[in-house]
Design an enzyme around this catalytic site. Sequence first.
Site, short mmCIF file in Angstrom:
data_model
loop_
_atom_site.label_atom_id
_atom_site.label_comp_id
_atom_site.label_asym_id
_atom_site.label_seq_id
_atom_site.Cartn_x
_atom_site.Cartn_y
_atom_site.Cartn_z
N PHE A 153 -38.19 -18.82 -3.22
CA PHE A 153 -38.17 -20.23 -2.79
C PHE A 153 -37.89 -20.33 -1.30
CE2 PHE A 153 -36.83 -19.91 -7.25
CZ PHE A 153 -37.83 -20.65 -7.85
N GLY A 271 -45.36 -39.00 6.70
CA GLY A 271 -45.98 -38.41 7.88
C GLY A 271 -47.46 -38.13 7.67
N GLY A 275 -48.63 -29.27 4.81
CA GLY A 275 -49.58 -28.19 5.08
C GLY A 275 -48.91 -26.87 4.75
N CYS A 278 -48.41 -22.67 1.35
CA CYS A 278 -47.91 -22.72 -0.02
C CYS A 278 -48.30 -23.99 -0.78
CB CYS A 278 -46.39 -22.59 -0.02
SG CYS A 278 -45.86 -21.10 0.82
#
Length: 458
Positions: A153, A271, A275, A278
């Site tokens: 993670f 926003g 991107g 992942c």
Amino acid sequence: MNITVIGAGYVGLITASGLAETGHRVICVDDDQGKIDTLNAGGMPFYEPGLGDLVDRNRAAKRLEFISRIEDAVAQCEVIFICVGTPPLEDGEADLSSVELVARRISACARGYHLVIEKSTVPVQTGRRLQKHFSIYGDNSQSHYDVASNPEFLREGSGVEDFFHPDRIVIGVDSKKAAGLLEEVYRPVLEQSFVCPIHDSCGKRPHVPLVVTDINSAELIKHASNSFLAMKISFINMISDLCEAVGADAGKVAQAIGMDSRIGSSFLRPGIGFGGSCFPKDLQAFVRVGQSAGCDFTLLREVERINQRRVDLFVDKIKHELWVLRGKRIGVWGLAFKPRTDDVRSAPALAIIRRLLAEGAVVRAYDPQAMGKAKAQLPGVEYCADAYVVAEGADAVLALTEWEEFLSLDFEKVRTMMARPLIFDGRNMFSRIDMAEHGIEYVDVGSGAQLHNHTPTL
Ligand code: UGA
């Protein structure tokens, strides 16, 4: 313990050097000889805060080495982490050919017992495939295997911190031996008993929870986590569109809904969309998993669709203000998909710039770390030495990555340098009030009270 980590990308390199730092002896393998040479010469193949020091220290202490032949590592190590790439195929499905190739190479040289751990992000049931692979191709008189899943993670830009202080460690196993070995691998992290390499006064931290599951569930946890986070972002972006349309403030809305502990405040920043290597890829792969299992994953398709629309909507705002883009001089602050990384994979900034270039705008850009990587993909851009050079003579500046250094710019200076002092803030990093005080026109995301007050009444 002796541990092999296969793959020296973000995940592999952070895992290898982190495990070495906590006392294991780690061999990190990558078949890209150029990358291995760079690492052995003291260089880094990419920018990640704190990682260079970690690699250097552990290589010098002989706990970490880099080689290119799997065979030389596997023979010495019972525990093997697979950390190779799983890029998307044309239809969005994860390409598992590198994972399969690594499994073939392991089975060709393994002797005795090996615990093979998938850390690459893979679709559910890949572990089963690997078990089958080893039962067919492993030489069962000479070698036997356990397969486990241990999803990572780590976030780019804070991957080292995330390695040492994770929210949880998830292991998917189907034998006690595999569970025991993985617990031993992670004991220093689970107990937070290492000397913290990143915080001077780390203090005594609580133990990290260990979640032990079956292999399928562990694999699924990774895709489900990333998809949920992506869903939060698309949700707030959808709300922010509504805020703009009706004259509300998305920042305040996000703040207040995030105060509900059932919702939580993180990943609610509106926003230009998510991107990186992942979220976009994992979302697509998870949709494919749902599809092949006969489940309705329309929800996640919408998450993806909302995200793709972010770039169009942002470019529409620019065109609304600048009218014709041909020949307009547009500055860009930030190219990386997020701050503290040089990664431009699926970066919204690049997608926006491509659109501006296609319309004939003159684009001048600066990023503290990502210009090298961006240049390879966007040759038509003029890359500048700093944020002020970008502002020079610009008809507008777009803030597309929220690097800290942009916050401390001298905006008086910026205003006087620009042909038209106008900033489009794709990350809501600046304050509308500050910009107004500096005499700069300011367009952010999700604020209904903007430049031209043309809010319709419903
Ligand atoms: C993500 C996950 O956060 C990690 O837990 C996971 O391990 C990793 O993917 C992976 O699968 O390897 P990462 O892609 O490095 O990490 O970056 P994030 O911090 O999650 O940001 C992803 C994108 O979402 C960025 O473009 C960021 O700008 C955007 N974002 C994030 C928003 O637009 N709004 C937010 O509120 C938060």
